[in-house]
Write a protein that holds these residues in place. Structure first.
Motif, PDB file in Angstrom:
ATOM      1  N   PRO A   1      -4.178   3.500  -2.143  1.00  0.00           N
ATOM      2  CA  PRO A   1      -3.953   2.556  -3.233  1.00  0.00           C
ATOM      3  C   PRO A   1      -3.141   1.368  -2.718  1.00  0.00           C
ATOM      4  CG  PRO A   1      -2.752   4.614  -3.614  1.00  0.00           C
ATOM      5  CD  PRO A   1      -3.603   4.812  -2.397  1.00  0.00           C
ATOM      6  N   ALA A   2      -3.494   0.188  -3.198  1.00  0.00           N
ATOM      7  CA  ALA A   2      -2.863  -1.033  -2.702  1.00  0.00           C
ATOM      8  C   ALA A   2      -2.989  -2.127  -3.748  1.00  0.00           C
ATOM      9  CB  ALA A   2      -3.524  -1.466  -1.398  1.00  0.00           C
ATOM     10  N   GLY A   3      -2.227  -3.184  -3.550  1.00  0.00           N
ATOM     11  CA  GLY A   3      -2.337  -4.313  -4.460  1.00  0.00           C
ATOM     12  C   GLY A   3      -1.617  -5.538  -3.936  1.00  0.00           C
ATOM     13  N   LYS A   4      -1.950  -6.652  -4.535  1.00  0.00           N
ATOM     14  CA  LYS A   4      -1.406  -7.959  -4.177  1.00  0.00           C
ATOM     15  C   LYS A   4      -0.061  -8.163  -4.856  1.00  0.00           C
ATOM     16  CE  LYS A   4      -3.142 -11.557  -6.348  1.00  0.00           C
ATOM     17  NZ  LYS A   4      -2.061 -12.214  -7.062  1.00  0.00           N
ATOM     18  N   LEU A   5       0.859  -8.756  -4.125  1.00  0.00           N
ATOM     19  CA  LEU A   5       2.155  -9.113  -4.690  1.00  0.00           C
ATOM     20  C   LEU A   5       2.021 -10.321  -5.606  1.00  0.00           C
ATOM     21  CD1 LEU A   5       4.342  -8.803  -1.485  1.00  0.00           C
ATOM     22  CD2 LEU A   5       4.616  -7.444  -3.567  1.00  0.00           C
ATOM     23  N   GLU A   6       2.717 -10.283  -6.722  1.00  0.00           N
ATOM     24  CA  GLU A   6       2.822 -11.446  -7.592  1.00  0.00           C
ATOM     25  C   GLU A   6       3.958 -12.317  -7.048  1.00  0.00           C
ATOM     26  OE1 GLU A   6       0.630 -12.135  -9.881  1.00  0.00           O
ATOM     27  OE2 GLU A   6      -0.392 -10.218  -9.581  1.00  0.00           O
ATOM     28  N   PRO A   7       3.978 -13.615  -7.362  1.00  0.00           N
ATOM     29  CA  PRO A   7       5.039 -14.487  -6.843  1.00  0.00           C
ATOM     30  C   PRO A   7       6.434 -13.940  -7.181  1.00  0.00           C
ATOM     31  CG  PRO A   7       3.324 -15.798  -7.858  1.00  0.00           C
ATOM     32  CD  PRO A   7       3.003 -14.360  -8.164  1.00  0.00           C
ATOM     33  N   GLY A   8       7.269 -13.771  -6.154  1.00  0.00           N
ATOM     34  CA  GLY A   8       8.630 -13.296  -6.336  1.00  0.00           C
ATOM     35  C   GLY A   8       8.781 -11.811  -6.608  1.00  0.00           C
ATOM     36  N   GLU A   9       7.680 -11.070  -6.590  1.00  0.00           N
ATOM     37  CA  GLU A   9       7.742  -9.646  -6.921  1.00  0.00           C
ATOM     38  C   GLU A   9       8.324  -8.827  -5.769  1.00  0.00           C
ATOM     39  OE1 GLU A   9       4.864  -6.315  -8.981  1.00  0.00           O
ATOM     40  OE2 GLU A   9       3.908  -7.822  -7.701  1.00  0.00           O
TER      41      GLU A   9
ATOM     42  N   GLU B   1       1.219  -0.105  -8.467  1.00  0.00           N
ATOM     43  CA  GLU B   1      -0.146   0.052  -7.965  1.00  0.00           C
ATOM     44  C   GLU B   1      -0.521   1.528  -7.815  1.00  0.00           C
ATOM     45  OE1 GLU B   1      -2.548  -2.110  -7.644  1.00  0.00           O
ATOM     46  OE2 GLU B   1      -1.319  -3.866  -8.082  1.00  0.00           O
ATOM     47  N   LEU B   2       0.408   2.348  -7.358  1.00  0.00           N
ATOM     48  CA  LEU B   2       0.133   3.778  -7.219  1.00  0.00           C
ATOM     49  C   LEU B   2      -0.268   4.363  -8.565  1.00  0.00           C
ATOM     50  CD1 LEU B   2       0.144   6.425  -5.548  1.00  0.00           C
ATOM     51  CD2 LEU B   2       2.573   6.651  -6.178  1.00  0.00           C
ATOM     52  N   GLU B   3       0.480   4.061  -9.602  1.00  0.00           N
ATOM     53  CA  GLU B   3       0.171   4.632 -10.912  1.00  0.00           C
ATOM     54  C   GLU B   3      -1.097   4.032 -11.514  1.00  0.00           C
ATOM     55  OE1 GLU B   3       2.214   6.036 -15.078  1.00  0.00           O
ATOM     56  OE2 GLU B   3       3.388   4.796 -13.714  1.00  0.00           O
ATOM     57  N   GLU B   4      -1.252   2.709 -11.422  1.00  0.00           N
ATOM     58  CA  GLU B   4      -2.448   2.065 -11.983  1.00  0.00           C
ATOM     59  C   GLU B   4      -3.728   2.600 -11.357  1.00  0.00           C
ATOM     60  OE1 GLU B   4      -2.214  -2.161 -11.440  1.00  0.00           O
ATOM     61  OE2 GLU B   4      -0.707  -2.412 -13.023  1.00  0.00           O
ATOM     62  N   GLU B   5      -3.729   2.729 -10.036  1.00  0.00           N
ATOM     63  CA  GLU B   5      -4.971   3.070  -9.337  1.00  0.00           C
ATOM     64  C   GLU B   5      -5.235   4.560  -9.225  1.00  0.00           C
ATOM     65  OE1 GLU B   5      -5.437   1.078  -5.608  1.00  0.00           O
ATOM     66  OE2 GLU B   5      -5.406  -0.903  -6.529  1.00  0.00           O
ATOM     67  N   THR B   6      -4.178   5.387  -9.321  1.00  0.00           N
ATOM     68  CA  THR B   6      -4.389   6.826  -9.086  1.00  0.00           C
ATOM     69  C   THR B   6      -3.901   7.716 -10.216  1.00  0.00           C
ATOM     70  OG1 THR B   6      -2.253   7.268  -8.021  1.00  0.00           O
ATOM     71  CG2 THR B   6      -4.052   6.441  -6.618  1.00  0.00           C
ATOM     72  N   GLY B   7      -3.047   7.201 -11.077  1.00  0.00           N
ATOM     73  CA  GLY B   7      -2.451   8.044 -12.103  1.00  0.00           C
ATOM     74  C   GLY B   7      -1.272   8.852 -11.602  1.00  0.00           C
TER      75      GLY B   7
ATOM     76  N   ILE C   1      -3.770  13.997   0.436  1.00  0.00           N
ATOM     77  CA  ILE C   1      -3.526  12.555   0.484  1.00  0.00           C
ATOM     78  C   ILE C   1      -4.295  11.917  -0.663  1.00  0.00           C
ATOM     79  CG2 ILE C   1      -3.807  10.453   1.854  1.00  0.00           C
ATOM     80  CD1 ILE C   1      -3.923  12.483   4.317  1.00  0.00           C
ATOM     81  N   VAL C   2      -3.618  11.063  -1.426  1.00  0.00           N
ATOM     82  CA  VAL C   2      -4.224  10.414  -2.586  1.00  0.00           C
ATOM     83  C   VAL C   2      -4.852   9.096  -2.138  1.00  0.00           C
ATOM     84  CG1 VAL C   2      -3.836   9.515  -4.904  1.00  0.00           C
ATOM     85  CG2 VAL C   2      -2.487  11.471  -4.084  1.00  0.00           C
ATOM     86  N   LEU C   3      -6.169   9.006  -2.307  1.00  0.00           N
ATOM     87  CA  LEU C   3      -6.939   7.820  -1.922  1.00  0.00           C
ATOM     88  C   LEU C   3      -7.722   7.309  -3.127  1.00  0.00           C
ATOM     89  CD1 LEU C   3      -8.349   9.470   1.285  1.00  0.00           C
ATOM     90  CD2 LEU C   3      -6.701   7.610   1.289  1.00  0.00           C
TER      91      LEU C   3
ATOM     92  N   SER D   1       0.862  -1.173   0.000  1.00  0.00           N
ATOM     93  CA  SER D   1       0.000   0.000   0.000  1.00  0.00           C
ATOM     94  C   SER D   1       0.899   1.223   0.000  1.00  0.00           C
ATOM     95  CB  SER D   1      -0.916  -0.004   1.224  1.00  0.00           C
ATOM     96  OG  SER D   1      -1.871   1.035   1.120  1.00  0.00           O
ATOM     97  N   VAL D   2       0.381   2.326  -0.562  1.00  0.00           N
ATOM     98  CA  VAL D   2       1.205   3.518  -0.734  1.00  0.00           C
ATOM     99  C   VAL D   2       0.494   4.757  -0.203  1.00  0.00           C
ATOM    100  CG1 VAL D   2       2.517   4.920  -2.364  1.00  0.00           C
ATOM    101  CG2 VAL D   2       2.100   2.516  -2.868  1.00  0.00           C
ATOM    102  N   LEU D   3       1.193   5.470   0.690  1.00  0.00           N
ATOM    103  CA  LEU D   3       0.741   6.768   1.170  1.00  0.00           C
ATOM    104  C   LEU D   3       1.403   7.816   0.276  1.00  0.00           C
ATOM    105  CD1 LEU D   3      -0.492   8.792   3.198  1.00  0.00           C
ATOM    106  CD2 LEU D   3       1.547   8.441   4.615  1.00  0.00           C
ATOM    107  N   ALA D   4       0.596   8.486  -0.538  1.00  0.00           N
ATOM    108  CA  ALA D   4       1.109   9.525  -1.429  1.00  0.00           C
ATOM    109  C   ALA D   4       0.440  10.843  -1.075  1.00  0.00           C
ATOM    110  CB  ALA D   4       0.830   9.164  -2.892  1.00  0.00           C
TER     111      ALA D   4
END
Length: 181
Positions: A75-83, A92-98, A57-59, A47-50
């Motif tokens: 904004p938050a997201g699930k880790l992919e294996p080994g990521e 996730e920050l860019e995908e969800e908020t721009g 605060i970007v939510l 998760s990212v506090l921006a």
């Protein structure tokens, strides 16, 4: 062995989905008796506090099916294996908020619900925040919302902000602001 440890006698996977796996374990208790534990296995998340240059605060506003309502959250997201968690957080920050971040600072990692789940969430603070391209995942419907810290606490009081990662981040930010006064 810890004097409080529960030893697994046997474990059965009872569900395996795209995000979680659910196991039913029979365990030996410290007092010699046995019991069962329902466990949720999760790959971890970020998760990212921006905070923008204007101090907002970007939510994201998102419908959360388990709660049957919309909530505001970081904004938050699930880790992919080994990521790498930091790379996931930037994505996730860019995908969800721009928004983009020049760098990240790790704030804290915590287990979201250790009574039944092993999900470890890594909370980051975005540094050098600037507007990028808003590209949510195809099955993700989110709206970007920007609030001052005071407005965010009002939304916490009203119940619109109610998830642990966002509440934790807001208190970290509030503590930092109070210590610089």
């Amino acid at each position: 062995m810890s004097r409080l440890e529960e030893k697994t006698i046997q474990s059965h996977t009872i569900f395996e989905g795209r995000v979680i796996r659910v196991e039913l374990d029979e365990v030996g208790l410290p007092n010699g008796k046995t019991s069962t534990r329902e466990l949720v296995r999760h790959p971890g998340a970020v998760s990212v506090l921006a905070v923008t240059e204007k101090g907002k605060i970007v939510l994201v506003r998102q419908y959360r099916k388990p709660l049957e309502k919309e909530i505001l959250e970081l904004p938050a997201g699930k880790l992919e294996p080994g990521e790498n968690p930091a790379e996931c957080a930037l994505r996730e920050l860019e995908e969800e908020t721009g928004y983009r971040a020049e760098a990240l600072r790790h704030l804290v990692s915590f287990y979201t619900s250790p009574g039944f789940a092993d999900e470890l969430l890594h909370l980051y603070e975005a540094q050098g925040v600037s507007e990028g391209t808003f590209q949510p995942d195809e099955d993700e419907f989110v709206e970007r919302v920007e609030l001052t810290l005071e407005e965010a606490f009002e939304r916490m009081e009203s119940g619109e902000i109610c998830d642990a990662k966002t509440v934790t981040a807001l208190y970290i930010l509030q503590g930092r602001e109070q210590s610089t006064r």
